[in-house]
Design a protein around this motif. Sequence first.
Motif, mmCIF file in Angstrom:
data_model
loop_
_atom_site.group_PDB
_atom_site.id
_atom_site.type_symbol
_atom_site.label_atom_id
_atom_site.label_comp_id
_atom_site.label_asym_id
_atom_site.label_seq_id
_atom_site.Cartn_x
_atom_site.Cartn_y
_atom_site.Cartn_z
ATOM 1 N N ILE A 52 -138.935 60.712 -91.368
ATOM 2 C CA ILE A 52 -138.206 59.952 -92.387
ATOM 3 C C ILE A 52 -137.078 59.208 -91.692
ATOM 4 C CG2 ILE A 52 -136.856 60.067 -94.510
ATOM 5 C CD1 ILE A 52 -138.223 62.714 -95.112
ATOM 6 N N GLN A 53 -137.135 57.897 -91.713
ATOM 7 C CA GLN A 53 -136.069 57.094 -91.121
ATOM 8 C C GLN A 53 -134.877 57.055 -92.077
ATOM 9 O OE1 GLN A 53 -137.692 53.280 -90.073
ATOM 10 N NE2 GLN A 53 -139.166 54.134 -88.618
ATOM 11 N N LEU A 54 -133.769 57.597 -91.641
ATOM 12 C CA LEU A 54 -132.566 57.652 -92.465
ATOM 13 C C LEU A 54 -131.745 56.378 -92.370
ATOM 14 C CD1 LEU A 54 -131.454 61.315 -91.648
ATOM 15 C CD2 LEU A 54 -132.970 60.514 -93.463
ATOM 16 N N LEU A 59 -135.175 61.935 -89.479
ATOM 17 C CA LEU A 59 -135.444 63.355 -89.713
ATOM 18 C C LEU A 59 -136.941 63.585 -89.582
ATOM 19 C CD1 LEU A 59 -133.870 65.795 -92.179
ATOM 20 C CD2 LEU A 59 -136.359 65.616 -92.168
ATOM 21 N N VAL A 60 -137.312 64.628 -88.859
ATOM 22 C CA VAL A 60 -138.723 64.929 -88.613
ATOM 23 C C VAL A 60 -139.029 66.351 -89.070
ATOM 24 C CG1 VAL A 60 -140.557 65.092 -86.895
ATOM 25 C CG2 VAL A 60 -138.755 63.379 -86.621
ATOM 26 N N PHE A 61 -139.996 66.481 -89.986
ATOM 27 C CA PHE A 61 -140.515 67.791 -90.363
ATOM 28 C C PHE A 61 -141.679 68.118 -89.439
ATOM 29 C CE2 PHE A 61 -138.887 66.394 -94.614
ATOM 30 C CZ PHE A 61 -137.921 67.373 -94.756
ATOM 31 N N ASN A 62 -141.651 69.295 -88.835
ATOM 32 C CA ASN A 62 -142.678 69.691 -87.885
ATOM 33 C C ASN A 62 -143.557 70.800 -88.472
ATOM 34 O OD1 ASN A 62 -141.586 68.048 -85.731
ATOM 35 N ND2 ASN A 62 -139.938 69.567 -85.612
ATOM 36 N N ASN A 63 -144.791 70.500 -88.724
ATOM 37 C CA ASN A 63 -145.731 71.524 -89.176
ATOM 38 C C ASN A 63 -146.432 72.118 -87.957
ATOM 39 O OD1 ASN A 63 -147.499 73.188 -90.464
ATOM 40 N ND2 ASN A 63 -148.783 71.567 -91.320
ATOM 41 N N HIS A 64 -145.911 73.226 -87.475
ATOM 42 C CA HIS A 64 -146.489 73.884 -86.316
ATOM 43 C C HIS A 64 -147.626 74.831 -86.708
ATOM 44 C CE1 HIS A 64 -143.455 76.560 -88.022
ATOM 45 N NE2 HIS A 64 -144.190 77.545 -87.577
ATOM 46 N N LEU A 65 -147.915 74.896 -88.023
ATOM 47 C CA LEU A 65 -148.912 75.828 -88.525
ATOM 48 C C LEU A 65 -150.328 75.299 -88.275
ATOM 49 C CD1 LEU A 65 -147.172 76.497 -91.950
ATOM 50 C CD2 LEU A 65 -147.058 77.952 -89.918
ATOM 51 N N SER A 98 -130.628 56.936 -79.281
ATOM 52 C CA SER A 98 -129.491 56.775 -78.370
ATOM 53 C C SER A 98 -129.177 55.328 -78.014
ATOM 54 C CB SER A 98 -129.746 57.580 -77.082
ATOM 55 O OG SER A 98 -130.947 57.161 -76.466
ATOM 56 N N ASN A 99 -130.150 54.426 -78.096
ATOM 57 C CA ASN A 99 -129.828 53.040 -77.745
ATOM 58 C C ASN A 99 -129.402 52.219 -78.965
ATOM 59 O OD1 ASN A 99 -132.185 52.762 -79.099
ATOM 60 N ND2 ASN A 99 -133.357 51.872 -77.394
ATOM 61 N N ASN A 100 -129.134 52.936 -80.078
ATOM 62 C CA ASN A 100 -128.563 52.312 -81.270
ATOM 63 C C ASN A 100 -129.457 51.198 -81.825
ATOM 64 O OD1 ASN A 100 -126.626 52.206 -83.281
ATOM 65 N ND2 ASN A 100 -125.400 50.661 -82.214
ATOM 66 N N GLN A 101 -130.767 51.414 -81.745
ATOM 67 C CA GLN A 101 -131.713 50.475 -82.327
ATOM 68 C C GLN A 101 -132.700 51.247 -83.195
ATOM 69 O OE1 GLN A 101 -133.610 47.720 -79.671
ATOM 70 N NE2 GLN A 101 -131.869 47.712 -78.248
ATOM 71 N N PRO A 102 -133.192 50.648 -84.276
ATOM 72 C CA PRO A 102 -134.152 51.351 -85.136
ATOM 73 C C PRO A 102 -135.458 51.611 -84.397
ATOM 74 C CG PRO A 102 -133.993 49.052 -85.762
ATOM 75 C CD PRO A 102 -132.907 49.283 -84.771
ATOM 76 N N SER A 103 -136.062 52.746 -84.686
ATOM 77 C CA SER A 103 -137.316 53.098 -84.040
ATOM 78 C C SER A 103 -138.469 52.374 -84.721
ATOM 79 C CB SER A 103 -137.546 54.611 -84.131
ATOM 80 O OG SER A 103 -137.635 54.988 -85.490
ATOM 81 N N THR A 104 -139.613 52.387 -84.054
ATOM 82 C CA THR A 104 -140.841 51.844 -84.624
ATOM 83 C C THR A 104 -141.783 52.997 -84.923
ATOM 84 O OG1 THR A 104 -141.980 51.645 -82.517
ATOM 85 C CG2 THR A 104 -140.573 49.793 -83.191
ATOM 86 N N SER A 105 -142.848 52.698 -85.649
ATOM 87 C CA SER A 105 -143.833 53.726 -85.957
ATOM 88 C C SER A 105 -144.417 54.319 -84.686
ATOM 89 C CB SER A 105 -144.948 53.147 -86.831
ATOM 90 O OG SER A 105 -144.420 52.689 -88.058
ATOM 91 N N ASP A 106 -144.632 53.468 -83.652
ATOM 92 C CA ASP A 106 -145.197 53.968 -82.396
ATOM 93 C C ASP A 106 -144.247 54.947 -81.721
ATOM 94 O OD1 ASP A 106 -147.453 52.489 -82.766
ATOM 95 O OD2 ASP A 106 -146.755 50.799 -81.516
ATOM 96 N N ASP A 107 -142.938 54.647 -81.772
ATOM 97 C CA ASP A 107 -141.960 55.561 -81.177
ATOM 98 C C ASP A 107 -142.031 56.934 -81.843
ATOM 99 O OD1 ASP A 107 -140.979 53.560 -79.520
ATOM 100 O OD2 ASP A 107 -139.528 52.897 -81.025
ATOM 101 N N THR A 165 -132.778 59.763 -99.894
ATOM 102 C CA THR A 165 -133.694 59.077 -99.002
ATOM 103 C C THR A 165 -135.130 59.377 -99.392
ATOM 104 O OG1 THR A 165 -132.103 59.201 -97.209
ATOM 105 C CG2 THR A 165 -134.401 58.839 -96.605
ATOM 106 N N SER A 166 -135.898 58.331 -99.644
ATOM 107 C CA SER A 166 -137.293 58.540 -100.023
ATOM 108 C C SER A 166 -138.199 57.428 -99.516
ATOM 109 C CB SER A 166 -137.409 58.618 -101.543
ATOM 110 O OG SER A 166 -136.942 57.426 -102.136
ATOM 111 N N THR A 167 -137.686 56.570 -98.661
ATOM 112 C CA THR A 167 -138.487 55.436 -98.193
ATOM 113 C C THR A 167 -138.556 55.409 -96.679
ATOM 114 O OG1 THR A 167 -136.528 54.008 -98.206
ATOM 115 C CG2 THR A 167 -137.864 54.067 -100.193
ATOM 116 N N ASN A 168 -139.306 54.437 -96.153
ATOM 117 C CA ASN A 168 -139.447 54.232 -94.699
ATOM 118 C C ASN A 168 -139.963 55.488 -94.007
ATOM 119 O OD1 ASN A 168 -138.437 51.615 -94.956
ATOM 120 N ND2 ASN A 168 -136.328 52.352 -94.781
ATOM 121 N N GLU A 169 -140.985 56.129 -94.608
ATOM 122 C CA GLU A 169 -141.524 57.324 -94.020
ATOM 123 C C GLU A 169 -142.755 56.996 -93.176
ATOM 124 O OE1 GLU A 169 -140.275 60.124 -97.801
ATOM 125 O OE2 GLU A 169 -142.363 59.786 -97.318
ATOM 126 N N THR A 170 -142.908 57.680 -92.071
ATOM 127 C CA THR A 170 -144.058 57.473 -91.205
ATOM 128 C C THR A 170 -144.705 58.819 -90.946
ATOM 129 O OG1 THR A 170 -142.962 55.611 -90.139
ATOM 130 C CG2 THR A 170 -144.862 56.595 -89.009
#
Length: 451
Positions: free
Chosen positions: A320-322, A414-420, A352-361, A443-448
Amino acid sequence: MSGYIKDLSQPQSEALNLFKEYLNKKETIEQIKSDIKNKLSAVSSPNTTTTTTTTNTTTTPETESSPITTNLNNNEEKSLTIWNINLENDSKERDIILLKFLRAREFKIENSKQMLIDSLIWRKQNQVDDEKIVNEVFPDYYKNIGTIFKTDKEGRPVMINHYHAINPDVIFKDGVDQFVRWKVQQMEIAIRDTLIPSQWEIEDLIVIHDYKDCSFFRMDPRIKQASNQTIQTLQNNYPEFLARKFFINIPWLMEKLFSIFTVFTSERTKSKFIICSGNYREKLLKYIEADSIAPKLSGFEDNQSPILNIKIKPQKSHSIQLGKLDADKTIEWEFCTNEIDSEIGAKILIESNNQPSTSDDLLYFNNNNNNNNNNGNSPTPSNSNHPFNCFLSIEPKEFNSGSIQIEDDSYYTLVFNNHLTKQCDLFYRITIKSKTSHSSTTTSTNETLAN
C-alpha cells in the motif's frame, strides 16, 4: 428438537396449529384482554409489580421492590400485540413468535399459552410496548458494562456484557432494579433495530459474557441478585431469543466446573453455551467476522473510517503506497486475519531517495522480502532505482494495532507479508493523521499486489 418454522416435526406442527386456532377465536382474545385488565386492576399500588418464576407461570402481586416498575395508565387493550406483531391476525411473523413460546415450554400447549399470557401482562404492566423502557436514559457508566455491537455472520445482533467492569457500589447503589430495566432495554433495542426490520428472518441474537478478572467464588451478592433477576425476567419474557452465548475469559477451573453450575439448565439451552477459558478469538471467529469483533475484545475501533478486506496468496505480499508524508504526520494501523493461527506481520518502508516507487520496485521488494522470514532486516534491491529502508517492522499478532510518528519527509509504503502456505483473508485499516490540523485520511488506494 429443532422447532424452527422451517424444520418442524409433525407433532410440533400440530402444536403450532392448535396454538393458532386458540388465538383465532374471538372469545379467546376477549378473555385474554379481560385477564390483562383484571391483573392490572388488582395491583394495589404503582410501586408493586408482578414477577414470574421459571417453575410457576402464574403472576402474583408483591409489595416489595421488584426489577420493573408498574404503571396502570391506559388499561384498555385495543389489540393483542407483541413486538409490533398483531397476535389476532394469522401471519408468518406470528407463527415465529408462537414457536418461541412453544419451544420454551417443550411444545406443551397449555404451558405455552400461559407463558404468552403472563408475558403480555408483564409487558402491559411495565409499558414495554409503549417504549417507556426503550426511551429511558441510563447513567453513562452503563456504557462501560455492556453494549450491542454490530452483528454476527448471519446478521444477528451481538450483545456484550463486561462483568469485570461492574462496580457494585455504583451500579447497585439504589438496588438492582435499574440494572434489570437496562437489560430489558437492550433486548428491546436489539429486537426493534434488527429482528423486526428483517421481518423475523433473523429471530435470535448472540450474547457474550466477559468475565475478565472476575472471581466466581468471591462475587458480590448484589451481582448475584441482579444476575438471577435478569435471567428470570429474560427467560420468562424473551423465550428462545438466544442463538449462542459465549462465556469468555473465565478461569480454567470454572470451565471444568461449568457442568456443575448448569446442572438445572436444560440440555437445549446448554447446547447454546460456548465456554472459553483460553483463546476465545478462535471461537468467536466461527460466528463473527473479524471486522465485527468489538474493540474491547481485540477488535477494530468503532469509528467512521472503512475497514478494508483483501486476500493475499500464499508466500505473497500486498503493498500500500502511503504517499509522501512529512514529520507532521502519524501512521496508524489496525489489521488482523479472519482465522486463528493465521497471523501475519507487516513492514513500513521509507524510500530513501525521496521518490515514489513503481509497481516493479514493490514487486521486487515483495518477492525478496518473502524470503527473509520477516526478521526485521531491510533488504535493498541492488538493481532497483528506488531502494527501500525498513522504517518499522510490525510483528505478527492475533490483532495488530499501533501508530508511529513520521521522522523524515519522504515517500512511505506499507507491506503486508503473507509468509503462510495458505491464502490469507486480511482485514485492515490504515489512517494517516496530521498533528497540527487534527485531520485524518484513511488509506485505501494505490495498492499493488505482488503475485
